[in-house]
Design an enzyme around this catalytic site. Structure first.
Site, PDB file in Angstrom:
ATOM      1  N   ILE A 155       0.846  -1.209   0.000  1.00 50.85           N
ATOM      2  CA  ILE A 155       0.000   0.000   0.000  1.00 50.85           C
ATOM      3  C   ILE A 155       0.877   1.254   0.000  1.00 50.85           C
ATOM      4  O   ILE A 155       0.601   2.225  -0.711  1.00 50.85           O
ATOM      5  CB  ILE A 155      -0.953  -0.011   1.218  1.00 50.85           C
ATOM      6  CG1 ILE A 155      -1.895  -1.218   1.130  1.00 50.85           C
ATOM      7  CG2 ILE A 155      -1.760   1.284   1.287  1.00 50.85           C
ATOM      8  CD1 ILE A 155      -2.719  -1.472   2.378  1.00 50.85           C
ATOM      9  N   ARG A 231      -3.077   1.064  11.572  1.00 54.42           N
ATOM     10  CA  ARG A 231      -3.883   0.612  12.708  1.00 54.42           C
ATOM     11  C   ARG A 231      -3.731   1.661  13.813  1.00 54.42           C
ATOM     12  O   ARG A 231      -2.640   2.238  13.977  1.00 54.42           O
ATOM     13  CB  ARG A 231      -3.389  -0.746  13.241  1.00 54.42           C
ATOM     14  CG  ARG A 231      -3.762  -1.935  12.391  1.00 54.42           C
ATOM     15  CD  ARG A 231      -5.265  -2.263  12.479  1.00 54.42           C
ATOM     16  NE  ARG A 231      -5.614  -3.429  11.697  1.00 54.42           N
ATOM     17  CZ  ARG A 231      -6.056  -3.408  10.428  1.00 54.42           C
ATOM     18  NH1 ARG A 231      -6.191  -2.261   9.780  1.00 54.42           N
ATOM     19  NH2 ARG A 231      -6.378  -4.536   9.809  1.00 54.42           N
ATOM     20  N   GLU A 260     -11.529   0.893  18.134  1.00 55.88           N
ATOM     21  CA  GLU A 260     -12.648   1.109  17.212  1.00 55.88           C
ATOM     22  C   GLU A 260     -13.864   0.285  17.614  1.00 55.88           C
ATOM     23  O   GLU A 260     -13.691  -0.841  18.103  1.00 55.88           O
ATOM     24  CB  GLU A 260     -12.212   0.729  15.787  1.00 55.88           C
ATOM     25  CG  GLU A 260     -11.086   1.615  15.279  1.00 55.88           C
ATOM     26  CD  GLU A 260     -10.553   1.180  13.920  1.00 55.88           C
ATOM     27  OE1 GLU A 260     -11.147   0.295  13.283  1.00 55.88           O
ATOM     28  OE2 GLU A 260      -9.542   1.736  13.496  1.00 55.88           O
ATOM     29  N   HIS A 278     -12.630   4.364   9.527  1.00 55.56           N
ATOM     30  CA  HIS A 278     -12.026   3.140   8.964  1.00 55.56           C
ATOM     31  C   HIS A 278     -12.709   2.733   7.638  1.00 55.56           C
ATOM     32  O   HIS A 278     -13.292   1.655   7.544  1.00 55.56           O
ATOM     33  CB  HIS A 278     -12.086   1.986   9.975  1.00 55.56           C
ATOM     34  CG  HIS A 278     -11.067   0.912   9.708  1.00 55.56           C
ATOM     35  ND1 HIS A 278     -10.486   0.173  10.698  1.00 55.56           N
ATOM     36  CD2 HIS A 278     -10.520   0.434   8.547  1.00 55.56           C
ATOM     37  CE1 HIS A 278      -9.643  -0.703  10.169  1.00 55.56           C
ATOM     38  NE2 HIS A 278      -9.651  -0.556   8.863  1.00 55.56           N
TER      39      HIS A 278
HETATM   40  P1  NAP Z   1       2.915  -4.870   3.591  1.00 51.92           P
HETATM   41  O1  NAP Z   1       3.031  -4.961   2.109  1.00 51.92           O
HETATM   42  O2  NAP Z   1       3.301  -6.021   4.428  1.00 51.92           O
HETATM   43  O3  NAP Z   1       3.741  -3.578   4.042  1.00 51.92           O
HETATM   44  C1  NAP Z   1       4.006  -3.265   5.370  1.00 51.92           C
HETATM   45  C2  NAP Z   1       5.309  -2.499   5.419  1.00 51.92           C
HETATM   46  O4  NAP Z   1       5.565  -2.104   6.779  1.00 51.92           O
HETATM   47  C3  NAP Z   1       6.519  -3.302   4.959  1.00 51.92           C
HETATM   48  O5  NAP Z   1       7.220  -2.560   3.998  1.00 51.92           O
HETATM   49  C4  NAP Z   1       7.356  -3.533   6.219  1.00 51.92           C
HETATM   50  O6  NAP Z   1       8.743  -3.502   5.891  1.00 51.92           O
HETATM   51  C5  NAP Z   1       6.941  -2.332   7.065  1.00 51.92           C
HETATM   52  N1  NAP Z   1       7.076  -2.584   8.507  1.00 51.92           N
HETATM   53  C6  NAP Z   1       6.635  -3.658   9.207  1.00 51.92           C
HETATM   54  N2  NAP Z   1       6.960  -3.542  10.500  1.00 51.92           N
HETATM   55  C7  NAP Z   1       7.629  -2.377  10.621  1.00 51.92           C
HETATM   56  C8  NAP Z   1       8.250  -1.712  11.707  1.00 51.92           C
HETATM   57  N3  NAP Z   1       8.240  -2.228  12.940  1.00 51.92           N
HETATM   58  N4  NAP Z   1       8.856  -0.524  11.473  1.00 51.92           N
HETATM   59  C9  NAP Z   1       8.875   0.005  10.221  1.00 51.92           C
HETATM   60  N5  NAP Z   1       8.310  -0.590   9.143  1.00 51.92           N
HETATM   61  C10 NAP Z   1       7.700  -1.763   9.342  1.00 51.92           C
HETATM   62  O7  NAP Z   1       1.428  -4.521   4.014  1.00 51.92           O
HETATM   63  P2  NAP Z   1       0.315  -3.719   3.197  1.00 51.92           P
HETATM   64  O8  NAP Z   1      -0.472  -4.658   2.373  1.00 51.92           O
HETATM   65  O9  NAP Z   1       0.941  -2.543   2.567  1.00 51.92           O
HETATM   66  O10 NAP Z   1      -0.628  -3.276   4.447  1.00 51.92           O
HETATM   67  C11 NAP Z   1      -0.117  -2.525   5.501  1.00 51.92           C
HETATM   68  C12 NAP Z   1      -1.111  -2.388   6.630  1.00 51.92           C
HETATM   69  O11 NAP Z   1      -2.095  -1.419   6.308  1.00 51.92           O
HETATM   70  C13 NAP Z   1      -1.928  -3.625   6.978  1.00 51.92           C
HETATM   71  O12 NAP Z   1      -1.211  -4.541   7.773  1.00 51.92           O
HETATM   72  C14 NAP Z   1      -3.125  -3.041   7.709  1.00 51.92           C
HETATM   73  O13 NAP Z   1      -2.871  -2.971   9.101  1.00 51.92           O
HETATM   74  C15 NAP Z   1      -3.230  -1.638   7.139  1.00 51.92           C
HETATM   75  N6  NAP Z   1      -4.449  -1.490   6.323  1.00 51.92           N
HETATM   76  C16 NAP Z   1      -5.404  -0.638   6.724  1.00 51.92           C
HETATM   77  C17 NAP Z   1      -6.541  -0.482   5.961  1.00 51.92           C
HETATM   78  C18 NAP Z   1      -7.625   0.472   6.348  1.00 51.92           C
HETATM   79  O14 NAP Z   1      -8.774   0.194   6.050  1.00 51.92           O
HETATM   80  N7  NAP Z   1      -7.302   1.579   6.978  1.00 51.92           N
HETATM   81  C19 NAP Z   1      -6.728  -1.235   4.793  1.00 51.92           C
HETATM   82  C20 NAP Z   1      -5.711  -2.113   4.431  1.00 51.92           C
HETATM   83  C21 NAP Z   1      -4.575  -2.234   5.204  1.00 51.92           C
HETATM   84  P3  NAP Z   1       9.804  -4.282   6.804  1.00 51.92           P
HETATM   85  O15 NAP Z   1       9.274  -5.665   6.986  1.00 51.92           O
HETATM   86  O16 NAP Z   1      11.096  -4.198   6.036  1.00 51.92           O
HETATM   87  O17 NAP Z   1       9.887  -3.522   8.087  1.00 51.92           O
HETATM   88  C1  8YV Z   2     -10.933  -3.488   6.391  1.00 50.77           C
HETATM   89  C2  8YV Z   2      -8.389  -3.346   6.779  1.00 50.77           C
HETATM   90  O1  8YV Z   2     -11.604  -2.339   6.819  1.00 50.77           O
HETATM   91  O2  8YV Z   2      -7.524  -4.842   5.189  1.00 50.77           O
HETATM   92  C3  8YV Z   2      -7.398  -4.347   6.291  1.00 50.77           C
HETATM   93  O3  8YV Z   2      -6.435  -4.621   7.048  1.00 50.77           O
HETATM   94  O4  8YV Z   2      -8.205  -2.736   7.786  1.00 50.77           O
HETATM   95  C4  8YV Z   2      -9.578  -3.017   5.970  1.00 50.77           C
HETATM   96  O5  8YV Z   2      -9.425  -3.304   4.634  1.00 50.77           O
HETATM   97  C5  8YV Z   2     -11.086  -4.534   7.444  1.00 50.77           C
HETATM   98  O6  8YV Z   2     -10.283  -5.630   7.217  1.00 50.77           O
HETATM   99  C6  8YV Z   2     -12.543  -4.972   7.492  1.00 50.77           C
HETATM  100  O7  8YV Z   2     -12.698  -5.919   8.461  1.00 50.77           O
END
Ligand code: NAP
Ligand code: 8YV
Length: 312
Positions: A155, A231, A260, A278
């Site tokens: 992301i 998060r 939340e 969210h």
């Molecule tokens: P991803 O591809 O695994 O990317 C996460 C990144 O964070 C990696 O580059 C990782 O690199 C880095 N990271 C992990 N631990 C770290 C630390 N302690 N310090 C610094 N960097 C760190 O995951 P993604 O698919 O992009 O998703 C990321 C997160 O977004 C999800 O896990 C979820 O919690 C959140 N999210 C939120 C929503 C929403 O609705 N708001 C939706 C989707 C996802 P390194 O391993 O090299 O540290």
């Molecule tokens: C959703 C998210 O809102 O993918 C995640 O990690 O935080 C969001 O896409 C959530 O998973 C819905 O339960």
């Protein structure tokens, strides 16, 4: 015989319908007595379809001795204890990539809204203040500013592309340096110091708890903005509130919170925060794609094939 699974919460409607037509489903969230529910299904349930923040830990796994797979709706698996699953040989899957674009769109919306105060300026118009008090006060441009991405993963990279098209410069911090054209900072404080906007997009969980704390916000400074689409647990929420109230940082754009759907009411009164409930992945198209992947992982597993998106 359809495989038996448990649905942990009321999830996306289309996905719930699909799960219920293709598997024999038991709804944990409708069970008045959870202990009796687990006892009743212990001998037959092979899968869990998880939605939302319900902790899935060793205790829950032990209550379901036939459990083979936990298929999560969402990419973040911070509610699932991966070590406990590994010890028991239980596969965990999630729904990465299909939501990158929507989450990145939301992240950029938060950047623009926090800097340009678009929600506040709309309220100004709706309150009739444009006509009576004159033009809305000037805000600050996104173009030319530096976006520091804490967590440059799937992301984060989609956010970086979008931010560049708005004329922003990109830097990042991950635990490991990546082969990308953006400057790397060795820790979150160094990143915050070099950034005008700090974008948080790491996973949640113990490894990142309160990674954004007073030290990081001090480094961001009174002209700096924080955006969190990761998060709530990654940011010290009480410290952030104080820093926003005391204008120790310029503003924030938040999609996620520590507890939340409870958001400390003091946030509601802040003029320098844009607050989303969210919704980063919350479009019909993306939620369908997430649900389809959740279901596909279950199907593949029960057909004896490798799942599509296992969590490492
Ligand atoms: P991803 O591809 O695994 O990317 C996460 C990144 O964070 C990696 O580059 C990782 O690199 C880095 N990271 C992990 N631990 C770290 C630390 N302690 N310090 C610094 N960097 C760190 O995951 P993604 O698919 O992009 O998703 C990321 C997160 O977004 C999800 O896990 C979820 O919690 C959140 N999210 C939120 C929503 C929403 O609705 N708001 C939706 C989707 C996802 P390194 O391993 O090299 O540290
Ligand atoms: C959703 C998210 O809102 O993918 C995640 O990690 O935080 C969001 O896409 C959530 O998973 C819905 O339960």
């Amino acid at each position: 015989m359809k495989p038996e699974i448990i649905l942990t919460a009321q999830g996306h409607a289309g996905t719930m319908a699909k799960l219920q037509s293709e598997f024999t489903c038991h709804k944990l969230f409708e069970a008045p007595d959870k202990k009796a529910f687990f006892e009743k299904h212990a001998a037959t349930v092979r899968g869990l379809a998880t939605f939302g923040p319900l902790p899935v830990d060793g205790k829950l796994m032990d209550a379901l001795p036939k459990l083979e797979i936990v298929s999560n709706f969402g990419v973040g698996v911070d509610a699932i204890n991966l070590d406990d699953a590994k010890k028991r040989g239980i596969i965990v899957t999630n729904t990465p990539d299909v939501l990158n674009d929507c989450v990145a769109d939301t992240a950029l919306a938060l950047v623009l809204m926090a800097l340009r105060k678009f929600p506040q300026s709309e309220v100004y118009l709706r309150q009739g203040l444009w006509a009576t008090k004159g033009a809305y006060p000037l805000t600050t441009s996104a173009g030319g500013k530096t976006l520091g991405i804490l967590g440059l993963g799937r992301i984060g990279e989609a956010i970086a592309k979008r931010a560049q098209s708005f004329g922003m410069k990109i830097r990042y911090h991950n635990r490991s340096k990546k082969n990308v054209p953006y400057p790397y900072d060795a820790d979150p404080v160094a990143l915050a110091k070099s950034s005008d906007v700090l974008m948080v997009v790491t996973p949640g969980g113990a490894g990142t708890a309160k990674l954004v704390n007073a030290k990081v916000l001090d480094a961001l400074g009174p002209q700096g903005y924080l955006v969190n689409v990761a998060r709530g647990s990654v940011v010290d929420e009480q410290v952030l509130l104080l820093y926003l109230q005391e204008k120790k940082i310029a503003g924030a754009g938040l999609d996620v919170y520590e507890n939340e759907p409870q958001v400390p009411v003091a946030f509601y009164a802040l003029d320098n925060a844009v607050l989303f409930p969210h919704v980063a992945s919350a479009t019909v198209e993306t939620r369908k794609a997430m649900g389809d992947l959740q279901v596909e992982n279950l199907h593949l597993h029960f057909a004896g094939k490798p799942v599509k998106t296992p969590v490492a």
